[in-house]
Scaffold this motif. Structure first.
Motif, PDB file in Angstrom:
ATOM      1  N   VAL A 117       0.933  -1.272   0.026  1.00  0.00           N
ATOM      2  CA  VAL A 117       0.155   0.070   0.007  1.00  0.00           C
ATOM      3  C   VAL A 117       0.825   1.231  -0.149  1.00  0.00           C
ATOM      4  O   VAL A 117       1.786   1.391   0.747  1.00  0.00           O
ATOM      5  CB  VAL A 117      -0.954   0.026   1.265  1.00  0.00           C
ATOM      6  CG1 VAL A 117      -1.969   1.156   1.233  1.00  0.00           C
ATOM      7  CG2 VAL A 117      -1.679  -1.298   1.446  1.00  0.00           C
ATOM      8  N   LYS A 118       0.740   2.088  -0.961  1.00  0.00           N
ATOM      9  CA  LYS A 118       1.278   3.342  -0.888  1.00  0.00           C
ATOM     10  C   LYS A 118       0.312   4.600  -1.350  1.00  0.00           C
ATOM     11  O   LYS A 118      -0.910   4.284  -1.628  1.00  0.00           O
ATOM     12  CB  LYS A 118       2.360   3.420  -2.067  1.00  0.00           C
ATOM     13  CG  LYS A 118       3.220   2.548  -2.034  1.00  0.00           C
ATOM     14  CD  LYS A 118       4.138   2.372  -3.243  1.00  0.00           C
ATOM     15  CE  LYS A 118       5.255   3.485  -3.506  1.00  0.00           C
ATOM     16  NZ  LYS A 118       5.976   3.202  -4.569  1.00  0.00           N
ATOM     17  N   PHE A 119       0.627   5.868  -1.060  1.00  0.00           N
ATOM     18  CA  PHE A 119      -0.035   6.828  -1.762  1.00  0.00           C
ATOM     19  C   PHE A 119      -0.170   7.091  -3.016  1.00  0.00           C
ATOM     20  O   PHE A 119       1.068   6.651  -3.623  1.00  0.00           O
ATOM     21  CB  PHE A 119       0.302   8.193  -0.815  1.00  0.00           C
ATOM     22  CG  PHE A 119      -0.281   8.535   0.547  1.00  0.00           C
ATOM     23  CD1 PHE A 119      -1.489   8.559   0.788  1.00  0.00           C
ATOM     24  CD2 PHE A 119       0.880   8.482   1.593  1.00  0.00           C
ATOM     25  CE1 PHE A 119      -1.851   8.721   2.104  1.00  0.00           C
ATOM     26  CE2 PHE A 119       0.293   8.752   2.785  1.00  0.00           C
ATOM     27  CZ  PHE A 119      -0.957   8.927   2.926  1.00  0.00           C
ATOM     28  N   ARG A 120      -1.260   7.228  -3.729  1.00  0.00           N
ATOM     29  CA  ARG A 120      -1.224   7.469  -5.124  1.00  0.00           C
ATOM     30  C   ARG A 120      -0.171   8.512  -5.414  1.00  0.00           C
ATOM     31  O   ARG A 120      -0.619   9.768  -5.094  1.00  0.00           O
ATOM     32  CB  ARG A 120      -2.522   7.454  -5.861  1.00  0.00           C
ATOM     33  CG  ARG A 120      -2.598   7.488  -7.358  1.00  0.00           C
ATOM     34  CD  ARG A 120      -4.227   7.318  -7.634  1.00  0.00           C
ATOM     35  NE  ARG A 120      -4.737   8.439  -7.121  1.00  0.00           N
ATOM     36  CZ  ARG A 120      -4.910   9.610  -7.767  1.00  0.00           C
ATOM     37  NH1 ARG A 120      -4.355   9.878  -8.926  1.00  0.00           N
ATOM     38  NH2 ARG A 120      -5.631  10.750  -7.142  1.00  0.00           N
ATOM     39  N   THR A 121       0.658   8.328  -6.447  1.00  0.00           N
ATOM     40  CA  THR A 121       1.377   9.471  -7.041  1.00  0.00           C
ATOM     41  C   THR A 121       1.438   9.669  -8.633  1.00  0.00           C
ATOM     42  O   THR A 121       2.336  10.591  -9.122  1.00  0.00           O
ATOM     43  CB  THR A 121       2.982   9.301  -6.667  1.00  0.00           C
ATOM     44  OG1 THR A 121       3.403   7.828  -7.153  1.00  0.00           O
ATOM     45  CG2 THR A 121       3.261   9.178  -5.225  1.00  0.00           C
TER      46      THR A 121
END
Length: 498
Positions: free
Chosen positions: A356-360
């Protein structure tokens, strides 16, 4: 980094003298080589002052309520604690010049010394039936650990800054085959903070003093001439690299010939890229044997690592919760799409998990990757673009400072990742791994690792793989602590992040 660097006008040298450069009149002068002892004295004085400050602060704070018996109770315990800490540092060789200023071994010995002091303090408290001993074991020793490790790290930063300018480097005479010596020269120039600079070379077929050069370093003689050059020119390190000439008898004779001098003889076994706590030298029937212990994938230290991972992730999630909320709102406002980006990655033992990551990037970025394949700037199996058109404005900032990776703390909390470990690969990457690279999957992937503090996306593929394998082979709790400490600086600098 090769060559000397003059001291800038008005700059304070402190404990660091100018760079030695090439031998003058055939020999390094003694003042130029005294920086090691100066640095060692600085560390000893700093440790003493830091320890005294902590014990005085604790004794003064808690002892003020018992002023009548301060000298009897608190003063003696404070003085005894400081003596124990400094004595433990001396007996465990925590001030040995060979470990100061580089690697995890310095902090490992510092931790071992303080643990030894705590054990002795506890046993002394039991013997003397002291009711105040718990304060010094559970408050003073941890406080001393925090302060001294911070002080050592600050001193190390200063030393590395000087080495990057060409100062405080040990002059090295390298002796071996041209190929292995060239590799040593390349590595010492690439990593000057390690403190070596190859000043001269001896090879099997030298043309004579000054008659040849290897990567800009003068070849001063043959392998038979090593001891003569060391005695005459005062090199600090004699680095023996592989060559058929170096038989056990010749290495032993060279060691005998170097006795009585200041030179340190270092032999590269080149059996494998294994270092740190796994290497041990044992005497078997009078024969020195290099023993390589198995990597530790289970046991007490790994259990400690698992507990630290979960507790550390939980603490960091609470600490960064306001920042993560703000970042999520910025992602939503900047471009259409969700807040998070989920992707399948490969973890320990080849098991897949959802990272899971922040959308970039813009929505649908994965589908646009095929059209950018001809512009790939990534090394090896990686796909990277310095100016990827799919990255949003907010995404560029998040990537630069690694803020997009904060949600991976959830992966650490749930056990699919670790705070420190190899980079988590994509399934298509791991499918192309050979047997050697698959060793990266013997441990959990990490939120940070050697790859992050060494350049991230700027690293060549081979170097990134070597760093991950080195972590798997040489893992220790001390190495994890050093990596976590250095990650903050790497993130703030934003080097290799795009």
């Amino acid at each position: 980094m090769d060559g000397t660097v003059e001291q800038e006008e008005g700059e304070l040298a402190g404990p660091f003298p100018p760079a030695p450069g090439r031998p003058r009149n055939g020999r390094f002068s003694k003042p130029e080589l005294d920086w090691e002892q100066q640095y060692r004295r600085t560390v000893i004085i700093s440790d003493t002052v830091a320890t005294a400050f902590v014990v005085a602060a604790i004794g003064g704070f808690f002892g003020v309520r018992d002023a009548a018996n301060w000298h009897e109770k608190w003063g003696i315990l404070a003085f005894g604690t400081e003596l124990l800490v400094l004595g433990a540092l001396a007996t465990t060789r925590g001030w040995a010049p060979a470990v100061l200023g580089q690697g995890a071994e310095e902090f490992r010995r510092l931790g071992r010394s303080l643990f030894t002091a705590a054990v002795v303090l506890a046993l002394g408290g039991i013997a003397l039936t002291s009711h105040n001993i718990k304060l010094w074991i559970f408050v003073a020793i941890p406080a001393i650990t925090l302060v001294t490790m911070t002080e050592r790290y600050v001193l190390r930063l200063g030393l590395h800054k000087q080495r990057n300018r060409g100062r405080c480097l040990r002059p090295v005479l390298a002796a071996g085959s041209p190929a292995t010596v060239r590799d040593l020269i390349t590595r010492t120039r690439k990593f000057p903070h390690l403190g070596w600079r190859v000043e001269a070379v001896c090879t099997p077929y030298a043309l004579g003093p000054g008659g040849d050069r290897l990567d800009g370093v003068p070849v001063v003689g043959r392998l038979t001439d090593v001891a003569d050059h060391v005695r005459r020119d005062g090199y600090r390190v004699v680095a023996i690299t592989p060559d058929p000439y170096w038989s056990p008898d010749r290495l032993q004779r060279l060691a005998w010939n170097l006795e009585g001098g200041d030179a340190e003889m270092v032999v590269a076994p080149v059996l494998m890229e294994v270092a740190g706590p796994r290497l041990h030298v044992d005497a078997v029937l009078g024969i020195p044997m290099l023993r390589v212990s198995m990597p530790a994938f289970t046991g007490g230290p790994r259990a400690v690592k698992a507990v630290v991972d979960r507790l550390g992730a939980a603490l960091l999630l609470v600490l960064f919760a306001p920042l993560m909320v703000a970042v999520g709102l910025l992602v939503l406002v900047d471009s259409p799409g969700g807040v998070f980006y989920r992707q399948h990655r490969v973890g320990k033992d080849g098991r897949q998990f959802t990272l899971v990551k922040f959308r970039t990037m813009v929505a649908g970025a994965d589908r646009a990757r095929a059209g950018l394949a001809d512009r790939n700037e990534g090394a090896g199996l990686l796909f990277k673009l310095r100016r990827d058109p799919r990255v949003t404005r907010v995404g560029g900032v998040l990537r630069r400072y690694s803020l997009d990776e904060l949600p991976q703390l959830l992966n650490v909390l749930t056990g699919s990742m670790s705070l420190v470990g190899p980079r988590p690969p994509l399934p298509e990457e791991s499918a192309a791994y050979g047997p050697d690279i698959r060793r990266r999957l013997l441990v959990k992937p990490g939120l940070t690792g050697l790859w992050q503090i060494s350049g991230r996306s700027d690293l060549p593929w081979e170097e990134a793989v070597r760093l991950d394998l080195r972590y798997v082979e040489d893992w220790s709790l001390a190495l994890d602590a050093v990596i976590l400490w250095k990650t903050l600086r790497a993130v703030l600098q934003g080097q290799g992040a795009y």
